[in-house]
Design a protein around this motif. Structure first.
Motif, PDB file in Angstrom:
ATOM      1  N   GLN A  61       0.847  -1.177   0.000  1.00 62.03           N
ATOM      2  CA  GLN A  61       0.000   0.000   0.000  1.00 62.03           C
ATOM      3  C   GLN A  61       0.891   1.239   0.000  1.00 62.03           C
ATOM      4  N   GLY A  62       0.557   2.215  -0.838  1.00 58.36           N
ATOM      5  CA  GLY A  62       1.386   3.406  -0.901  1.00 58.36           C
ATOM      6  C   GLY A  62       0.731   4.514  -1.684  1.00 58.36           C
ATOM      7  N   ASP A  63       1.420   5.639  -1.729  1.00 60.39           N
ATOM      8  CA  ASP A  63       0.923   6.851  -2.378  1.00 60.39           C
ATOM      9  C   ASP A  63       2.006   7.358  -3.320  1.00 60.39           C
ATOM     10  N   LEU A  64       1.681   7.437  -4.606  1.00 61.69           N
ATOM     11  CA  LEU A  64       2.656   7.859  -5.613  1.00 61.69           C
ATOM     12  C   LEU A  64       3.202   9.254  -5.369  1.00 61.69           C
ATOM     13  N   ALA A  89      -2.981  15.403  -9.877  1.00 60.45           N
ATOM     14  CA  ALA A  89      -1.687  15.162  -9.230  1.00 60.45           C
ATOM     15  C   ALA A  89      -0.761  14.295 -10.090  1.00 60.45           C
ATOM     16  N   TYR A  90      -1.123  14.103 -11.366  1.00 60.44           N
ATOM     17  CA  TYR A  90      -0.370  13.172 -12.212  1.00 60.44           C
ATOM     18  C   TYR A  90       1.108  13.546 -12.350  1.00 60.44           C
ATOM     19  N   LEU A  91       1.394  14.800 -12.608  1.00 59.86           N
ATOM     20  CA  LEU A  91       2.785  15.207 -12.802  1.00 59.86           C
ATOM     21  C   LEU A  91       3.573  15.055 -11.505  1.00 59.86           C
ATOM     22  N   GLU A  92       2.992  15.450 -10.395  1.00 66.13           N
ATOM     23  CA  GLU A  92       3.658  15.293  -9.103  1.00 66.13           C
ATOM     24  C   GLU A  92       3.980  13.832  -8.849  1.00 66.13           C
ATOM     25  N   ALA A 137       5.186  15.331 -18.171  1.00 63.91           N
ATOM     26  CA  ALA A 137       5.789  14.144 -17.555  1.00 63.91           C
ATOM     27  C   ALA A 137       6.800  13.503 -18.496  1.00 63.91           C
ATOM     28  N   GLU A 138       6.449  13.423 -19.779  1.00 64.61           N
ATOM     29  CA  GLU A 138       7.397  12.855 -20.743  1.00 64.61           C
ATOM     30  C   GLU A 138       8.663  13.701 -20.835  1.00 64.61           C
TER      31      GLU A 138
END
Length: 311
Positions: A61-64, A89-92, A137-138
């Motif tokens: 279990q975790g948080d990206l 929050a995708y980029l973070e 992100a890329e």
């Protein structure tokens, strides 16, 4: 030099507990079947996490977006599949995971992006905040020096044609979507997972590559309605609906604003013909053709069919 023999270290699969259209669960099963150890990252302990354990995965279990959490998750893994649902929050999450991955010296980082990024640049984006986050992100991963493989699928069959359209087909025999009359080449998330499994099984030759994945064919929605009709044995018609009303419906049922804005842009791009694209990258990776719409519909026939209730 091959990386194929390093089965002693687990492969990290993020988003492993995702639901409809998610790649992570399928990928976990495929990698385990190939003899790899899999560390499956989940956000919470629930029945989906338990299902991953039953497959044989190590569930964590975790948080990206949490640094401490990702050190615990990434430590000891050899390769990473990074995929995340549509989120502000995708980029973070991407940068956080990439920084930790580089610190721990992973040998392959497979990044799940979107095909629309192919048409974006430093001066041109779309109105979708999610598309911009994927493009950024890329860029960040390219600067990172990590051994990255980028996978850019087109729209998923499971999202627009199952999650968003099943009720209309089931209850009214209508494929109701605001996609206009241009062509599109949707792909199954299972096929995308199969491609990623091939990459992670032996990443050496794939490092630095970008794979654009499309479906079985590119066709308009009237054609796909006829395929639904053939597969289900009853007449299904496509009804193109105004985007504004469709968006209002999504908002009323509680779809988050960030996701609604993203889906609205995808619909607009479909209407403009921006999803009329075909590549053979999936076949090159897997040696198999993409799942056809006919096969997809027949495999999900129960979800497109009204249940018979006894009088």
């Amino acid at each position: 030099m091959t990386m194929k023999s390093t089965h002693s270290n687990p492969i990290l699969v993020t988003g492993a507990a995702g639901d409809v259209g998610a790649i992570g669960h399928h990928l976990t099963a495929m990698l385990l079947a190939r003899g790899h150890k899999v560390r499956a990252l989940v956000r919470r302990e629930d029945e989906r996490a338990e299902a991953l354990r039953q497959l044989g995965a190590e569930v964590v279990q975790g948080d990206l977006t949490d640094l401490t959490s990702m050190h615990r998750v990434v430590a000891g893994v050899a390769r990473i599949y990074f995929g995340m649902s549509v989120s502000a929050a995708y980029l973070e999450a991407t940068v956080n995971t990439a920084a930790v991955a580089k610190h721990h010296g992973v040998e392959a980082f497979v990044n799940m992006s979107q095909m629309t990024v192919t048409q974006m640049s430093i001066t041109e984006t779309t109105d979708s905040p999610q598309h911009k986050l994927h493009w950024l992100a890329e860029q960040t991963l390219a600067w990172s020096g990590l051994p990255v493989v980028t996978v850019r699928p087109t729209v998923f069959l499971e999202s627009f044609f199952l999650r968003l359209a099943a009720a209309g087909i089931r209850d009214h025999d209508e494929l109701v979507l605001p996609l206009g009359h241009s062509k599109t080449s949707p792909i199954s998330a299972v096929d995308v997972a199969r491609a990623v499994a091939e990459i992670l099984d032996d990443p050496t030759s794939h490092i630095g590559q970008v794979y654009n994945l499309t479906g079985f064919e590119s066709a308009d929605l009237d054609h796909y309605a006829r395929v639904f009709s053939e597969a289900l044995g009853r007449t299904i018609r496509y009804r193109d609906v105004p985007l504004s009303g469709w968006v209002d419906t999504l908002r009323k049922v509680g779809v988050p604003t960030h996701l609604v804005n993203h889906l609205a842009v995808i619909a607009e791009l479909h209407a403009q013909g921006q999803y009329d694209r075909m590549t053979d990258d999936l076949f090159k990776l897997t040696g198999k053709l993409p799942t056809s719409m006919y096969d997809f519909v027949t495999s999900h026939a129960a979800e497109f069919t009204r249940s018979q209730v006894a009088a």
